[in-house]
Design an enzyme around this catalytic site. Sequence first.
Site, short mmCIF file in Angstrom:
data_model
loop_
_atom_site.label_atom_id
_atom_site.label_comp_id
_atom_site.label_asym_id
_atom_site.label_seq_id
_atom_site.Cartn_x
_atom_site.Cartn_y
_atom_site.Cartn_z
N GLU A 42 72.64 52.48 57.59
CA GLU A 42 72.51 53.74 56.84
C GLU A 42 71.74 54.78 57.65
O GLU A 42 70.81 54.45 58.38
CB GLU A 42 71.75 53.47 55.53
CG GLU A 42 72.49 52.53 54.62
CD GLU A 42 71.63 51.93 53.52
OE1 GLU A 42 72.17 51.68 52.43
OE2 GLU A 42 70.43 51.71 53.73
N ASP B 18 69.78 47.35 46.23
CA ASP B 18 69.77 48.66 46.89
C ASP B 18 71.07 48.95 47.61
O ASP B 18 71.10 49.71 48.56
CB ASP B 18 68.57 48.74 47.86
CG ASP B 18 68.62 47.67 48.94
OD1 ASP B 18 69.51 46.80 48.89
OD2 ASP B 18 67.77 47.71 49.85
P1 NAD Z 1 64.10 38.89 53.41
O1 NAD Z 1 65.47 38.38 53.69
O2 NAD Z 1 63.08 38.84 54.46
O3 NAD Z 1 63.49 38.14 52.11
C1 NAD Z 1 64.19 37.97 50.92
C2 NAD Z 1 63.67 36.70 50.23
O4 NAD Z 1 64.32 36.59 48.95
C3 NAD Z 1 63.98 35.41 50.99
O5 NAD Z 1 62.79 34.71 51.25
C4 NAD Z 1 64.92 34.65 50.06
O6 NAD Z 1 64.73 33.23 50.13
C5 NAD Z 1 64.53 35.20 48.71
N1 NAD Z 1 65.55 35.07 47.65
C6 NAD Z 1 66.85 35.41 47.72
N2 NAD Z 1 67.43 35.19 46.52
C7 NAD Z 1 66.46 34.70 45.69
C8 NAD Z 1 66.45 34.32 44.33
N3 NAD Z 1 67.55 34.39 43.57
N4 NAD Z 1 65.29 33.89 43.80
C9 NAD Z 1 64.16 33.83 44.54
N5 NAD Z 1 64.12 34.19 45.84
C10 NAD Z 1 65.26 34.62 46.41
O7 NAD Z 1 64.32 40.40 52.92
P2 NAD Z 1 63.24 41.58 52.86
O8 NAD Z 1 63.20 42.33 54.13
O9 NAD Z 1 61.98 41.07 52.27
O10 NAD Z 1 63.95 42.53 51.80
C11 NAD Z 1 64.06 42.14 50.45
C12 NAD Z 1 65.01 43.07 49.74
O11 NAD Z 1 64.44 44.37 49.63
C13 NAD Z 1 66.33 43.26 50.46
O12 NAD Z 1 67.36 43.17 49.50
C14 NAD Z 1 66.25 44.63 51.05
O13 NAD Z 1 67.51 45.23 51.21
C15 NAD Z 1 65.41 45.32 50.01
N6 NAD Z 1 64.69 46.51 50.46
C16 NAD Z 1 64.61 47.54 49.60
C17 NAD Z 1 63.90 48.68 49.95
C18 NAD Z 1 63.77 49.80 48.98
O14 NAD Z 1 63.28 50.87 49.34
N7 NAD Z 1 64.16 49.61 47.74
C19 NAD Z 1 63.29 48.76 51.21
C20 NAD Z 1 63.35 47.67 52.07
C21 NAD Z 1 64.06 46.54 51.67
#
Ligand code: NAD
Length: 352
Positions: free
Chosen positions: A56, A227
């Site tokens: 993005e 997101d």
């Molecule tokens: P990451 O992959 O490092 O961590 C995600 C964690 O979620 C993993 O440890 C995984 O095991 C766990 N997980 C997945 N499904 C699960 C479930 N059903 N129950 C419990 N745990 C579960 O990712 P990250 O970098 O920490 O990002 C997390 C999310 O936040 C992503 O989806 C990312 O796109 C989003 N994000 C959003 C914003 C925003 O501004 N809203 C900004 C950055 C990241």
Amino acid sequence: MVRYVGVKHATGLVASVGIERFIIGLAQYIEDDFRRWPQFEKSARIASHSADGVIELMPASDGELYGFKYVNGHPINTRRGLSTVTAFGVLSDVSTGYPLLLSEMTVLTALRTAATSALAAKHLARKDSRVMAIIGLGAQSEFQAIAFKALLGIRHLRVFDSDPAATEKFVDNLERLGFAIDVAASSADAVIGADIITTVTADKTNATVLSDNMVGAGVHLNAVGGDCPGKTELQRDVLLRSDVFVEFPEQTRIEGEIQQMGPDFPVTELWQVITGEAPGRRSAKQITLFDSVGFAIEDFSTLRYVYDQTQGTGFYSDLDLLAEPSDPKDLFGMLSRPAQQTSRPLLAAVEA
Ligand code: NAD
């Protein structure tokens, strides 16, 4: 020369300021920019979707400065030993169009997302909130916890991740920072007694991390992981019982939890709550939901903050990103005359 803040300098800057103080300062910049929301040129981010993720571009301008961030989201990446989210950004002077700053933004995105979440909760959560549940303990999670401690004084966490290694990492990283952490056996277990629930999982699917029966009256939901189109965390019924607050509706309706609802589903813009133009929480029983997707103005604020914070410090280097010929009309001279700024003329290099 363009100021360049790489990963070493960004992490060094955060360490020297102190992460809580850094987040408090960053949240202030974001709040200041949200207060002057109408001044900004805004657009939903430009997304390029593929089977495994999304890339993005996120631009914003206040007429004096222009910023953009490049960011990806690939939930599959951790299985490849790579991060789900990586990013970098640029801040430019609108009057000349020249970039002022090129910065890493992977760490900064985690900090700004957490700062925005905590800022939203400061305006929406019950003032007596003490316990936060966090579901999803990956790269973003510690930043969320620290921001809620810094801005709301939350010290008691109830946490769950389907990956035990992620849970162990989270506890190990945060235990020594003054948190009381209860590791839960499931998402349903984690939310018991929580005043605030943060969902920050990564899965490229319409997941049900929170079902309706798990959300009690008065809770503030901080939904961070949904997101992208086809990537949500909350059961639809949760949205029907909540008052939903968003960053930029045009973007959130495509990417956020509310993609599950119709185009007329009522939402309130967070900036209007911050300026007092719209009500936030109206009762202790109300369920408030910040449907976070991440908006370009938060990155603009972050770049502005990093630019100001690095001024007069050693936390950057000068990058010769721009060709700056002494005669701006003689760009070609940079290739043909070695004296003009390049250490080795490109033409000579090509001819060799
Ligand atoms: P990451 O992959 O490092 O961590 C995600 C964690 O979620 C993993 O440890 C995984 O095991 C766990 N997980 C997945 N499904 C699960 C479930 N059903 N129950 C419990 N745990 C579960 O990712 P990250 O970098 O920490 O990002 C997390 C999310 O936040 C992503 O989806 C990312 O796109 C989003 N994000 C959003 C914003 C925003 O501004 N809203 C900004 C950055 C990241």
